[in-house]
Design a protein around this motif. Structure first.
Motif, PDB file in Angstrom:
ATOM      1  N   VAL A 173       0.859  -1.197   0.000  1.00  0.00           N
ATOM      2  CA  VAL A 173       0.000   0.000   0.000  1.00  0.00           C
ATOM      3  C   VAL A 173       0.891   1.242   0.000  1.00  0.00           C
ATOM      4  CG1 VAL A 173      -1.828   1.252   1.221  1.00  0.00           C
ATOM      5  CG2 VAL A 173      -1.860  -1.258   1.155  1.00  0.00           C
ATOM      6  N   PHE A 174       1.860   1.260   0.921  1.00  0.00           N
ATOM      7  CA  PHE A 174       2.871   2.322   0.893  1.00  0.00           C
ATOM      8  C   PHE A 174       4.038   1.943   1.801  1.00  0.00           C
ATOM      9  CE2 PHE A 174       0.291   3.555   4.539  1.00  0.00           C
ATOM     10  CZ  PHE A 174       1.164   4.142   5.440  1.00  0.00           C
ATOM     11  N   ALA A 175       5.164   2.633   1.586  1.00  0.00           N
ATOM     12  CA  ALA A 175       6.340   2.478   2.441  1.00  0.00           C
ATOM     13  C   ALA A 175       6.636   3.829   3.074  1.00  0.00           C
ATOM     14  CB  ALA A 175       7.538   2.002   1.625  1.00  0.00           C
ATOM     15  N   CYS A 176       7.195   3.801   4.281  1.00  0.00           N
ATOM     16  CA  CYS A 176       7.470   5.042   5.010  1.00  0.00           C
ATOM     17  C   CYS A 176       8.829   4.932   5.707  1.00  0.00           C
ATOM     18  CB  CYS A 176       6.368   5.297   6.039  1.00  0.00           C
ATOM     19  SG  CYS A 176       6.614   6.753   7.083  1.00  0.00           S
ATOM     20  N   PRO A 177       9.787   5.779   5.329  1.00  0.00           N
ATOM     21  CA  PRO A 177      11.065   5.769   6.058  1.00  0.00           C
ATOM     22  C   PRO A 177      10.858   6.308   7.469  1.00  0.00           C
ATOM     23  CG  PRO A 177      10.986   7.608   4.519  1.00  0.00           C
ATOM     24  CD  PRO A 177       9.745   6.816   4.279  1.00  0.00           C
ATOM     25  N   ASP A 220       3.427   8.798   8.854  1.00  0.00           N
ATOM     26  CA  ASP A 220       2.357   8.395   7.938  1.00  0.00           C
ATOM     27  C   ASP A 220       1.725   7.067   8.343  1.00  0.00           C
ATOM     28  OD1 ASP A 220       2.517  10.647   6.341  1.00  0.00           O
ATOM     29  OD2 ASP A 220       3.979   9.771   4.968  1.00  0.00           O
ATOM     30  N   VAL A 221       2.522   6.162   8.918  1.00  0.00           N
ATOM     31  CA  VAL A 221       1.981   4.875   9.384  1.00  0.00           C
ATOM     32  C   VAL A 221       1.077   5.114  10.599  1.00  0.00           C
ATOM     33  CG1 VAL A 221       2.553   2.532  10.150  1.00  0.00           C
ATOM     34  CG2 VAL A 221       4.067   3.710   8.550  1.00  0.00           C
ATOM     35  N   ALA A 222       1.460   6.093  11.433  1.00  0.00           N
ATOM     36  CA  ALA A 222       0.676   6.412  12.633  1.00  0.00           C
ATOM     37  C   ALA A 222      -0.685   7.018  12.296  1.00  0.00           C
ATOM     38  CB  ALA A 222       1.465   7.380  13.520  1.00  0.00           C
ATOM     39  N   LEU A 223      -0.867   7.461  11.053  1.00  0.00           N
ATOM     40  CA  LEU A 223      -2.171   8.022  10.648  1.00  0.00           C
ATOM     41  C   LEU A 223      -3.255   6.955  10.630  1.00  0.00           C
ATOM     42  CD1 LEU A 223      -3.914  10.333   9.470  1.00  0.00           C
ATOM     43  CD2 LEU A 223      -3.007   9.753   7.213  1.00  0.00           C
ATOM     44  N   MET A 224      -2.882   5.703  10.389  1.00  0.00           N
ATOM     45  CA  MET A 224      -3.889   4.634  10.296  1.00  0.00           C
ATOM     46  C   MET A 224      -4.559   4.388  11.642  1.00  0.00           C
ATOM     47  SD  MET A 224      -2.169   1.773   7.801  1.00  0.00           S
ATOM     48  CE  MET A 224      -0.694   1.529   8.782  1.00  0.00           C
ATOM     49  N   PHE A 235      -6.974  -0.068   7.906  1.00  0.00           N
ATOM     50  CA  PHE A 235      -6.807  -0.317   9.340  1.00  0.00           C
ATOM     51  C   PHE A 235      -5.595  -1.192   9.627  1.00  0.00           C
ATOM     52  CE2 PHE A 235     -11.501   0.313   9.239  1.00  0.00           C
ATOM     53  CZ  PHE A 235     -11.600   1.341  10.174  1.00  0.00           C
ATOM     54  N   ASP A 236      -4.824  -0.765  10.606  1.00  0.00           N
ATOM     55  CA  ASP A 236      -3.709  -1.536  11.153  1.00  0.00           C
ATOM     56  C   ASP A 236      -4.180  -2.080  12.504  1.00  0.00           C
ATOM     57  OD1 ASP A 236      -1.155  -2.430  11.833  1.00  0.00           O
ATOM     58  OD2 ASP A 236      -0.519  -0.469  12.583  1.00  0.00           O
TER      59      ASP A 236
END
Length: 435
Positions: A33-37, A202-206, A238-239
């Motif tokens: 879906v996406f990658a985030c450094p 960006d991962v924390a947005l989920m 959703f994570d």
């Protein structure tokens, strides 16, 4: 960097949850879906010398920092890349010697402070959510959390006053520590061993669900988010924030304590897996509801007691603690009950530490099948259990069982980690070597 967003997704206002992330196109199972450094990250102290402090590569020929002799790198490029952050600790580690002991959270926050000073623009980790937008939930913190927060502030002043001039004021530090505690991630390897801590805005947005449609894995210091269910345009992504092994009431307690919300996902409203997770031993005289409640309370207490005991008891004492608790719980709980499985998993970990391979294998065999029932289809917990078991079998020259277990781990990992991940390549190589 201007806000370019993440292709295929959008930030939106999720009803009853606040901001969230949703899909604007279809994602197939296993698709990235996406990658985030990582915005900031830190390698855990226990893995120094095994992993590169800068890129988190696992290799045997790392070389150490010439000054502190405690940070390790692949090469000069990694050392140079890490220096803006390592210099925070290098001189201090030499000065304090064995007394240098800030927590991992304190180390991470120190790095975030430095990153914020040099990065005045939006970073590649913040395409949809800025770190400064993180929720802190300061108004919901109890006295225990406030005390821990104050201790962290004291520690960062104590250990980093030589390398950080002009600290943010205590109110700003209080908020930053609270933000990191609510939004930080632990980076883990393929067997779910802890490698370090990081923030991925960006991962924390989920938002969270106990029946997530994506899973987060790591490639070095980059977080990768992959679909574990079909995701259609317009659906929220959703994570899961927590370990999904436990029954609804337990999960709700954990989410409220750590993240300050009550989950309303389908899994929590239907409680569809609770009966299997709380399986009671079949007895001629079934236990009363009060007896079951008492045993659940005992189980929760012994889990917490064991967590604390790991800091001061010997491995033999810890193993005895596991065995005694299983014996007591086993009077009411079936072996597939999640509280029994929790203590079996702890016992397996102790056996691995003590190099009691047969004992570890025996526990792994009891755990792996119930795990497959209690966890979602593509679960890192199930994959790591098959992986550990497969490697144990091969070490004990049980080749057929070893290959079978590794193949089951691989089937999950190819979806969760992606077919091109080096962990997947490693497992394939282990299987090939047995042919």
């Amino acid at each position: 960097m201007k806000n370019e967003g993440i292709e295929g997704t959008e930030r939106f206002l999720s009803p009853g949850k606040g901001r969230g992330l949703r899909s604007v196109r279809h994602f197939a199972v296993g698709e990235l879906v996406f990658a985030c450094p990582a915005y900031s990250y830190v390698l855990t102290v226990n893995e120094r010398g095994v992993y590169c402090d800068h890129c988190f590569t696992r290799r045997e020929d790392l070389f150490k920092c010439g000054k502190c002799k405690q940070a390790y790198y692949c090469n000069v490029d990694c050392q140079r890349g890490d220096w803006p952050m390592h210099k925070l600790e290098c001189v201090a580690m030499v000065a304090y010697g064995d007394n240098w002991c800030p927590s991992e959270t304190v180390r991470l926050v120190a790095r975030i402070i430095m990153k914020q000073r040099v990065s005045t623009e939006r970073t590649p980790s913040e395409r949809l959510l800025l770190l400064k937008e993180f929720e802190s939930h300061l108004d919901k913190m109890d006295s225990t959390k406030e005390e821990l927060n104050h201790a962290d502030i004291a520690a960062i002043h104590h250990f980093y006053s030589r390398s950080i001039s002009d600290f943010p004021d205590d109110q700003a530090l209080t908020e930053l520590f609270a933000q990191v505690n609510c939004n930080g991630f632990t980076i883990e390897d393929e067997e779910l061993s802890h490698l370090g801590s990081a923030v991925f805005p960006d991962v924390a947005l989920m938002n969270h669900s106990c029946s997530p449609n994506v899973i987060v894995t790591y490639k070095g210091t980059v977080a990768e988010v992959r679909a574990v269910k079909e995701i259609n345009p317009g659906e929220e992504i959703f994570d899961s924030y927590i370990d999904l092994l436990y029954p609804t009431e337990d999960r709700q307690e954990r989410l409220l304590d750590s993240y300050f919300f009550t989950c309303q996902c389908t899994e929590c409203t239907t409680k569809s897996k609770d009966m299997a997770k709380m399986e009671i031993r079949k007895l001629s005289s079934p236990p009363e509801p009060e007896e079951i409640c008492t045993m659940v309370l005992y189980a929760k207490n012994v889990i917490e007691e064991f967590r604390r005991a790991k800091h001061y008891k010997t491995p033999s004492e810890l193993l005895e603690m596991c065995e005694l608790s299983q014996e007591k719980m086993g009077a009411i709980f079936a072996d597939t009950n999640v509280y029994m499985l929790h203590m079996m998993y702890q016992a397996m970990g102790v056996c691995l530490y003590m190099q009691d391979w047969d004992g570890a294998m025996s526990y792994g065999e009891k755990i792996v099948q119930p795990y497959s029932v209690h966890y979602p289809t593509y679960s890192l917990n199930v994959a790591s259990m098959y992986l550990k078991l497969g490697r144990l079998y091969l070490g004990l020259e049980k080749k057929t069982q070893g290959i079978r277990a590794l193949k089951k781990a691989l089937a999950i990992m190819e979806v969760a980690h992606g077919k091109d991940h080096h962990y997947v390549a490693e497992v394939k190589r282990e299987i090939e070597e047995q042919k």
